[in-house]
Enzyme design. Structure first.
Site: not given
Ligand SMILES: [Zn+2]
Ligand SMILES: [Zn+2]
Length: 648
Positions: A337, A366, A384, A386, A388, A472, A518
């Protein structure tokens, strides 16, 4: 009289001192037969506990998680009794209910216990169960409790009691057995009809390796013999479907101690599978108006201090990378992000430009504890899918619906039918915990609920489960064994636009904050492939299979014809390979079945002469002979039946 509120909101009056079991009886005899535990004003009580105040009561049966917990907790008492009977001098420590069953940590002293001893412990447990002994709670003073366990020569329980406050200590008795316990039991032992000890393992007292080593005995129990049988069958099936095992067999991925724990290595077949998944999503995303971006695997520490991720992941994760320049520090990115916010900040946007939708298959890192790592589901580096979305508050509604459409498209193309959604809202009692205005939260929460409703999702609402930065929607899929997995997620964010000072010019010519969404329909490529493997047992939808067909020649004589068939399949963009080994056809078929290749094309003299193939389908058998063209048509139809075009 006391007033008891039941879960359906109805209020009934009872005499002071009425027990949960008596309340159950007043509702129906059937309920009373099945009720196994209860909560009164959110505190666990016994079904025999007299209720002395007004309050709300929930009754649990085997079908509730709370009911199972009481069932397994009570069973651990029974197991402890059986162990003490059979191993005099064995010292009990703690024995909780767990997700599936229960365990007890025991100091067996000089005595040894192995799987060979399970049967006699199980038999003794069933004998105790049949005695129909009530579980009875009693309060004891700290001194009484200490005296009891000192007399039993049990230093573990003594240590536990020393840490408890006088006046809060309770014992539970059944039959001849007594245990230190806070409560939450079955009415009596007789409901435990089936028991099975699962395994033994070493465990340190209080999880500390400096402490004495104990033996952890795992068990599970059920109200019916049939339930136990089904559970054991499910375990067998789950073992077969373990994604780590299937990943190895299908040559999809591996791990190397040299590379490092939790860092998956994708093998050629796995990488090709991933690429197909990525291309599939990229194609749909393009249609849905996403633009692909690419960002680096690291970023300056400051970037994550700005985003707040450093505060969240900094201490407990990979430590900053230093450079020869004094004071310069970079972090492996824990999230994509912040990079995408800076991409947004590269432009100057007006409300007419929005929404902007930036997508990236972004790899993040992580540091998970080594004990938490598990195949592809818990790793230290993962990619991911991902994206945005930056939009105006008014666009939130329609953007949310579009993301749901995309997610549903992904699920249906991959054969996930049994899924639920969870809408997580803020706790209205604790508004100060959350960032963003009331007005924006109301807007976003309504947008999510409306979208979920309109799209016909099977969803539940969890109040207080929202992130501090926004509400979410998470998607949970159930696999063939009924296990629940969390996959895709869609999250509204009011925080990062503030932190990165994101703006757009509104129709009023003033600068405004965009809202950020997200979203990741797969979640991560690693986790998704793991869930897909366990869900399908490796029998992916045809469009995704590494190999869709294998040509099995009856002998070397037909090598040339096999090659010809392969070429025409490739012209039809069917992924196929040839097995020309000098082996019997039976052996070749078995090999193809193990590799889960969906179609086997057997070729011999007759086929070579007629320009045909004899088709066998994995797990189904013979489909007869057909021309290569006909076979290609069959494949195309099957692919198109699951993989539809994404319509915006
Ligand atoms: Zn207990
Ligand atoms: Zn994000």
């Amino acid at each position: 009289m006391i007033k008891i509120t039941l879960p359906d909101g109805s209020i009934k009056e009872f005499e002071n001192g009425t027990t949960p079991m008596e309340v159950a009886k007043s509702i129906s005899e059937g309920l009373a037969r099945n009720v196994i535990s209860a909560k009164f004003n959110n505190t666990v009580v016994e079904t025999s506990t007299p209720l002395n105040t007004d309050g709300s009561l929930t009754l649990y049966t085997w079908n509730d998680a709370e009911g199972k917990k009481a069932f397994w907790h009570s069973s651990s008492h029974v197991m402890a009794q059986a162990i003490q009977d059979l191993y005099p001098g064995a010292k009990l420590t703690i024995g909780p209910a767990i997700e599936n069953g229960f365990y007890y940590d025991v100091d067996f002293g000089d005595q040894k216990i192995s799987e060979n001893d399970f049967k006699k412990i199980e038999d003794r447990m069933l004998e105790i169960s049949r005695g129909k002994h009530d579980f009875q709670m009693r309060e004891v003073s700290k001194q009484e409790a200490l005296d009891f366990y000192k007399k039993e020569n049990n230093p573990f329980k003594v240590e536990l009691i020393e840490n408890l406050e006088d006046g809060t200590i309770t014992f539970c008795d059944h039959d001849t057995f007594t245990d230190l316990c806070r409560g939450g039991h079955l009415p009596n032992t007789s409901v435990i009809k089936a028991v099975k000890l699962m395994s033994v393992a070493g465990a340190y007292w209080r999880g500390n390796e400096k402490n004495p080593q104990l033996t952890r005995v795992y068990g599970i129990s059920f109200p019916k013999q049939k339930d136990l049988k089904e559970y054991l069958e499910m375990l067998e099936e789950a073992k077969k479907r373990d994604h780590r095992k299937l990943g190895r067999e299908l040559e999809l991925f591996t791990f190397s101690q040299k590379v490092g724990q939790g860092l998956p290595l994708w093998l050629p077949k796995g990488a090709a599978l991933r690429e197909r998944l990525e291309n599939f999503l990229k194609k749909a995303q393009k249609k849905a108006g996403y633009e692909m971006v690419v960002t680096p695997h690291i970023g300056q520490k400051e970037l994550y201090v700005t985003s707040g991720h450093y505060a969240k992941y900094g201490e407990d994760s990979f430590q900053p990378i230093k450079t020869p320049n004094e004071g310069e520090e970079f972090l492996l990115k824990p999230m994509n992000c912040p990079h995408h916010c800076e991409i947004y900040n590269h432009g100057h946007w007006s409300y007419k430009d929005l929404p902007k939708r930036f997508a990236e298959f972004g790899t993040v890192y992580r540091y998970e504890q080594s004990g938490e790592l598990h195949g592809l589901t818990r790793v230290r580096g993962f990619t991911q899918d991902d994206a945005h979305i930056f939009c105006t508050p008014d666009q939130l509604d329609s953007e949310f619906k579009k993301v749901i459409d995309l997610t549903l498209y992904v699920f249906s193309s991959l054969g996930f039918e049994d899924f639920t959604a969870q809408v997580s809202l803020r706790d209205p009692e604790n508004k100060e915990k959350y960032i963003g205005s009331d007005e924006n939260w109301d807007k976003a929460e309504n947008a999510i609920i409306n979208a979920a409703k309109e799209k016909g999702l099977n969803y539940i609402v969890e109040t207080g489960e929202a992130a501090f930065y926004g509400p979410k929607l998470d998607f949970m899929v159930k696999d063939a064994l009924g296990r629940q997995w969390q996959l895709g997620t869609i999250q509204v964010d009011y925080n990062l636009p503030e932190r990165f000072d994101l703006t757009y010019k509104g129709s009023d010519n003033e600068m405004h904050r965009p809202v950020m969404i997200h979203r990741a329909p797969f979640g991560s490529m690693e986790r998704f492939v793991a869930v897909l493997l366990e869900n399908t047992g490796g029998n992916f939808p045809l469009w995704l299979m590494p190999e869709q067909a294998i040509i099995l020649s009856l002998s070397e004589k037909y090598e040339k014809y096999s090659q010809k068939v392969l070429n025409s399949l490739e012209n039809h963009e069917i992924r196929a390979l040839v097995d020309n080994r000098n082996e019997t056809i039976g052996k070749k078929i078995r090999g193809a079945e193990v590799s889960k290749i969906p179609y086997m094309l057997i070729v011999g003299e007759q086929e070579a002469e007629n320009g045909t193939v004899s088709v066998r389908k994995h797990g189904e058998g013979d489909l007869g002979s057909m021309t290569v063209e006909e076979f290609a048509q069959l494949i195309k139809e099957e692919v198109n039946s699951t993989l539809k075009t994404f319509e915006v």
